[in-house]
Scaffold this motif. Sequence first.
Motif, PDB file in Angstrom:
ATOM      1  N   ALA A   1       0.833  -1.210   0.000  1.00 28.64           N
ATOM      2  CA  ALA A   1       0.000   0.000   0.000  1.00 28.64           C
ATOM      3  C   ALA A   1       0.859   1.247   0.000  1.00 28.64           C
ATOM      4  O   ALA A   1       0.524   2.263  -0.667  1.00 28.64           O
ATOM      5  N   GLU A   2       1.966   1.237   0.736  1.00 33.98           N
ATOM      6  CA  GLU A   2       2.846   2.407   0.776  1.00 33.98           C
ATOM      7  C   GLU A   2       3.692   2.521  -0.491  1.00 33.98           C
ATOM      8  O   GLU A   2       4.269   3.582  -0.758  1.00 33.98           O
ATOM      9  N   GLY A   3       3.819   1.421  -1.219  1.00 31.65           N
ATOM     10  CA  GLY A   3       4.610   1.478  -2.453  1.00 31.65           C
ATOM     11  C   GLY A   3       3.903   2.237  -3.575  1.00 31.65           C
ATOM     12  O   GLY A   3       4.558   2.756  -4.492  1.00 31.65           O
ATOM     13  N   ILE A   4       2.565   2.325  -3.521  1.00 35.47           N
ATOM     14  CA  ILE A   4       1.820   3.025  -4.567  1.00 35.47           C
ATOM     15  C   ILE A   4       2.107   4.534  -4.539  1.00 35.47           C
ATOM     16  O   ILE A   4       2.495   5.128  -5.573  1.00 35.47           O
ATOM     17  N   PRO A   5       1.961   5.244  -3.382  1.00 33.91           N
ATOM     18  CA  PRO A   5       2.307   6.685  -3.382  1.00 33.91           C
ATOM     19  C   PRO A   5       3.792   6.917  -3.647  1.00 33.91           C
ATOM     20  O   PRO A   5       4.163   7.942  -4.237  1.00 33.91           O
ATOM     21  N   PHE A   6       4.665   5.973  -3.217  1.00 35.56           N
ATOM     22  CA  PHE A   6       6.099   6.129  -3.510  1.00 35.56           C
ATOM     23  C   PHE A   6       6.346   6.090  -5.014  1.00 35.56           C
ATOM     24  O   PHE A   6       7.161   6.855  -5.543  1.00 35.56           O
TER      25      PHE A   6
ATOM     26  N   HIS B   1       4.189   6.977  -7.361  1.00 27.97           N
ATOM     27  CA  HIS B   1       3.705   8.224  -7.925  1.00 27.97           C
ATOM     28  C   HIS B   1       4.704   9.350  -7.669  1.00 27.97           C
ATOM     29  O   HIS B   1       4.954  10.195  -8.567  1.00 27.97           O
ATOM     30  N   THR B   2       5.239   9.423  -6.463  1.00 30.93           N
ATOM     31  CA  THR B   2       6.159  10.510  -6.119  1.00 30.93           C
ATOM     32  C   THR B   2       7.442  10.422  -6.908  1.00 30.93           C
ATOM     33  O   THR B   2       7.992  11.442  -7.367  1.00 30.93           O
ATOM     34  N   SER B   3       7.957   9.246  -7.068  1.00 29.87           N
ATOM     35  CA  SER B   3       9.243   9.059  -7.745  1.00 29.87           C
ATOM     36  C   SER B   3       9.100   8.932  -9.247  1.00 29.87           C
ATOM     37  O   SER B   3      10.103   8.862  -9.966  1.00 29.87           O
ATOM     38  N   GLY B   4       7.872   8.903  -9.783  1.00 24.57           N
ATOM     39  CA  GLY B   4       7.677   8.818 -11.218  1.00 24.57           C
ATOM     40  C   GLY B   4       7.871   7.434 -11.784  1.00 24.57           C
ATOM     41  O   GLY B   4       8.061   7.294 -13.003  1.00 24.57           O
ATOM     42  N   MET B   5       7.814   6.386 -10.910  1.00 20.50           N
ATOM     43  CA  MET B   5       7.971   5.013 -11.378  1.00 20.50           C
ATOM     44  C   MET B   5       6.605   4.406 -11.617  1.00 20.50           C
ATOM     45  O   MET B   5       5.596   4.889 -11.085  1.00 20.50           O
ATOM     46  N   PRO B   6       6.537   3.326 -12.385  1.00 18.61           N
ATOM     47  CA  PRO B   6       5.259   2.633 -12.543  1.00 18.61           C
ATOM     48  C   PRO B   6       4.746   2.111 -11.198  1.00 18.61           C
ATOM     49  O   PRO B   6       5.529   1.761 -10.300  1.00 18.61           O
ATOM     50  N   VAL B   7       3.448   2.082 -11.073  1.00 25.01           N
ATOM     51  CA  VAL B   7       2.853   1.602  -9.817  1.00 25.01           C
ATOM     52  C   VAL B   7       3.236   0.149  -9.546  1.00 25.01           C
ATOM     53  O   VAL B   7       3.443  -0.248  -8.404  1.00 25.01           O
ATOM     54  N   ALA B   8       3.338  -0.649 -10.600  1.00 26.13           N
ATOM     55  CA  ALA B   8       3.687  -2.063 -10.418  1.00 26.13           C
ATOM     56  C   ALA B   8       5.041  -2.222  -9.745  1.00 26.13           C
ATOM     57  O   ALA B   8       5.263  -3.153  -8.955  1.00 26.13           O
ATOM     58  N   VAL B   9       5.960  -1.293 -10.023  1.00 29.15           N
ATOM     59  CA  VAL B   9       7.288  -1.380  -9.390  1.00 29.15           C
ATOM     60  C   VAL B   9       7.179  -1.128  -7.894  1.00 29.15           C
ATOM     61  O   VAL B   9       7.794  -1.809  -7.070  1.00 29.15           O
TER      62      VAL B   9
ATOM     63  N   LEU C   1       5.996  -6.010  -2.094  1.00 30.89           N
ATOM     64  CA  LEU C   1       5.815  -7.465  -2.053  1.00 30.89           C
ATOM     65  C   LEU C   1       7.113  -8.188  -1.704  1.00 30.89           C
ATOM     66  O   LEU C   1       7.088  -9.266  -1.110  1.00 30.89           O
ATOM     67  N   VAL C   2       8.230  -7.580  -2.043  1.00 32.51           N
ATOM     68  CA  VAL C   2       9.532  -8.194  -1.717  1.00 32.51           C
ATOM     69  C   VAL C   2       9.941  -7.884  -0.280  1.00 32.51           C
ATOM     70  O   VAL C   2      10.481  -8.751   0.426  1.00 32.51           O
ATOM     71  N   ALA C   3       9.710  -6.657   0.178  1.00 36.36           N
ATOM     72  CA  ALA C   3      10.188  -6.266   1.516  1.00 36.36           C
ATOM     73  C   ALA C   3       9.316  -6.807   2.636  1.00 36.36           C
ATOM     74  O   ALA C   3       9.818  -7.206   3.702  1.00 36.36           O
ATOM     75  N   GLY C   4       8.014  -6.839   2.478  1.00 35.94           N
ATOM     76  CA  GLY C   4       7.114  -7.236   3.561  1.00 35.94           C
ATOM     77  C   GLY C   4       7.334  -8.645   4.094  1.00 35.94           C
ATOM     78  O   GLY C   4       7.407  -8.856   5.327  1.00 35.94           O
ATOM     79  N   PRO C   5       7.445  -9.679   3.247  1.00 34.91           N
ATOM     80  CA  PRO C   5       7.579 -11.048   3.777  1.00 34.91           C
ATOM     81  C   PRO C   5       8.875 -11.338   4.524  1.00 34.91           C
ATOM     82  O   PRO C   5       9.042 -12.437   5.061  1.00 34.91           O
ATOM     83  N   VAL C   6       9.809 -10.370   4.558  1.00 31.68           N
ATOM     84  CA  VAL C   6      11.074 -10.615   5.274  1.00 31.68           C
ATOM     85  C   VAL C   6      10.832 -10.910   6.758  1.00 31.68           C
ATOM     86  O   VAL C   6      11.646 -11.541   7.423  1.00 31.68           O
TER      87      VAL C   6
END
Length: 478
Positions: free
Chosen positions: A45-50, A52-60, A66-71
């Motif tokens: 959920a926090e990756g979506i506004p990040f 938008h802010t950084s100009g990257m695709p939402v999927a990224v 998805l990679v950081a949370g399951p740690v």
Amino acid sequence: MTATGASENVTARGGPGGGPWWWARRRSAVLDVLLALASTVECMAEGIPFAHTSGMPVAVGVLLGLVAGPVLLVRRRWPVVVVLTSIAVIPAEMGALLSIVGLYTLAASHVPRRIIGLLAGMTAAGTVVSTFFSMRQDVTVQPEFHPPAWFVVVMALAVGLVLTAPPVLWGLYVGARRRLVESLRERADGLERELSLLADRAEERAEWARNEERTRIAREMHDVVAHRVSLMVVHAAALQAVALKDPEKASRNAALVGDMGRQALTELREMLGVLRTAEGAVGRGPAGSDEPERLAAVASRVSRQAAGSAAPASAESAAGAGPAGAPADAAEPAGEGPWLVELGELVEQSRAAGMAVELSVQGDEGESVTADDAGPRYAARVEQAVYRVVQEALTNVHKHAPGARARVRLALRVGEVAVQVENGPSERGATDAGLPSGGNGLLGMRERVTALGGAFVSGPTDAGGFRVSAVVPVAAAA
């Protein structure tokens, strides 16, 4: 424990864990799975506004969450990895749950304190910097809000402190309490093992004491009875030899044998009565609770009964000397006895049985004295040991060298008592009178003497006889 702070998969009782992989319990695995799911949802959920802010695709951004949370799944195994991951995603303003849970797990683990402090400081610094730039950007885009310059700095520091200090402090407390419980449990286990060892040693000492007292009782019974029974057998053999030639002497010998037999039976009955009384006392108390003390009391009573054997012995001597062979009562010496002063009566018993015995006693300066001057002048244990050595040695002469001449030498010194009993070869041409022998006579003499710190030597002589020597120190017994 590995370099990343992982601990062994053990249960709370210190045994192997029952959960999957590195979890000690199944509920711990379930908790970590739930925390990992919550952290994954938060990071996505926090990756979506990040994005938008950084100009990257939402999927990224979603993929990063998805990679950081399951740690969090590996927080118990590798807490350092979890904290480093949370630090890495701080610029993306995600992973608050990941950071809090990671710092708590790290502080509660066995990782060295300097590593905990370093990672906590890095997390706090990253949070402060990220919060500062985020709040400064928010203030810039809101022209109607003009806070003082220090406001953004203080708020950034407060956010960094709130997100870092509580989980670290709580983790340190839980880890310290956990280590304390483990140390107490280890100490309790150690004390339990020590008590078990002490109980085993106490049982071994009790068994040793029981064996020692049984051996002592057997030795006392042997000393009291064996000598008298051996004399009975010798007199019976003499009775058989003179029955037709000298009826008067045969009658005296028969009376003497009867008196000896009755006295031996009386002593045996008294000793067995002591043992039965002791067994009855044990039956009234807890089984085996006082067996060493009971055996010690039995041995003491048997020893006192052994002391009284010299008094009936004097009756044997009187019976052999009297015309009718009637026994005469002799007064029992005072104390626990037998005493060295009674050696004369002991020698007379052997002479009455037909043995040629010579008794010589030397005083402190080497002068010759009579047997009556021998005691009581030493400790009871010393005089008992020396008396029993002479008694058993004369008994062995009756058994194994019938007809041999014997010589008893007693030296009364200031610091010790020395005794030597030596016999020559059998004058009857026989090496053994056929008397039964348990083979414990010499062993019992050695045990008596060495128990008092003395020296005991026995062995054959060059002339074909046998010699027994003992030296008993006076100070050890006192």
